[in-house]
Scaffold this active site. Sequence first.
Site, PDB file in Angstrom:
ATOM      1  N   SER A 165       0.825  -1.203   0.000  1.00 28.99           N
ATOM      2  CA  SER A 165       0.000   0.000   0.000  1.00 28.99           C
ATOM      3  C   SER A 165       0.857   1.250   0.000  1.00 28.99           C
ATOM      4  CB  SER A 165      -0.898   0.003   1.252  1.00 28.99           C
ATOM      5  OG  SER A 165      -1.518   1.254   1.437  1.00 28.99           O
TER       6      SER A 165
ATOM      7  N   TYR B 124      -2.438  -0.211  10.053  1.00 30.32           N
ATOM      8  CA  TYR B 124      -2.610  -0.767   8.706  1.00 30.32           C
ATOM      9  C   TYR B 124      -1.313  -0.620   7.912  1.00 30.32           C
ATOM     10  CZ  TYR B 124      -4.001  -1.026   3.806  1.00 30.32           C
ATOM     11  OH  TYR B 124      -4.067  -1.335   2.469  1.00 30.32           O
TER      12      TYR B 124
END
Length: 351
Positions: free
Chosen positions: A136, A161
């Site tokens: 990501s 995350y």
Amino acid sequence: MKSILVTGGAGFIGANLIMRLLESQEPTRIVSLDNMNDYYDPSLKEHRLEVIGKMAADHPEHQYVFFKGSIADRDEVNRLFEEYRFDVVVNLAAQAGVRYSIENPDVYIESNIIGFYNILEACRHNPVKHLVYASSSSVYGGNKKVPFSTDDRVDNPVSLYAATKKSNELMAHCYSKLYNIPSTGLRFFTVYGPAGRPDMAYFGFTNKLLRGETIQIFNYGNCRRDFTYVDDIVEGIVRVMAKAPECKMGEDGLPIPPYAVYNIGGGQPENLLDFVNILQEELLSAGVLPHDYDFEAHKQLVPMQPGDVPTTYADSAALQRDFGFTPKITLRDGLRRFAKWYADYYGVNKK
């Protein structure tokens, strides 16, 4: 027949990847795994599976099978690897969402750490030709230098995350080094498109505007995001899948880890206020909202939220260099396709 595992196969990117694979010329066995959790409306995942099922029926040259299960279930993962002997694994299963990770950390450890470890172990004991996995843009954290390059240090995550995604890259590097597993991590930048995730801004804003609620624009509109249309993401994945990092020996006589990481981003960061203006224009054009809708009365500028970053901006030069591809679908084109899908799926322009 080539055998491919796609985890997160009912998810936004996973479903679009499977549909793309079903359109390919080479007969392929595609195994899809997804736990169908309720992080967002499961009916969207069921809709994607329905579309895939119809496509699979139209392409009998391919074999497609779906399993409901979690990558955190080691026995299930091992069973699939032993039964189907995968050539390529594309791990897209993960608990997504920056803000959600602040209040619900357990599920991120279970899926993004333990689940990915199970995938790596399965690749170790059932050798694959290539492991491709989703990272990501969040790994860049609070980096000030833009555009973000894979050569930059990514040691300052600002959400759990992001930390789990950076951990995936480190774990993959370790397994590539120790067990010669060719692996490629892909850092996705703000993926959007039809049948996407409702927790993403473009989808959430649309839902709220349709209900007459106020949308909050973070950092007083001074955020910039490198939006990437899902078809561009899938094109990047398909090209990367076909070209695994080479297993080579270093000058010291030891193996060089067959490991790589790439950005997949549009390379054109958009200011959030401009993004909202384009979105509202396309929602009007598609008939999702009436032409006399008062947008100004439904917008609120608010401070930055915990875990957010002011800018994401991809340097995708390495992707262009190695695979001859750079994302090309413009934000307006992408949001137009989303608005048309939204109007059709929810039937809002028929009411």
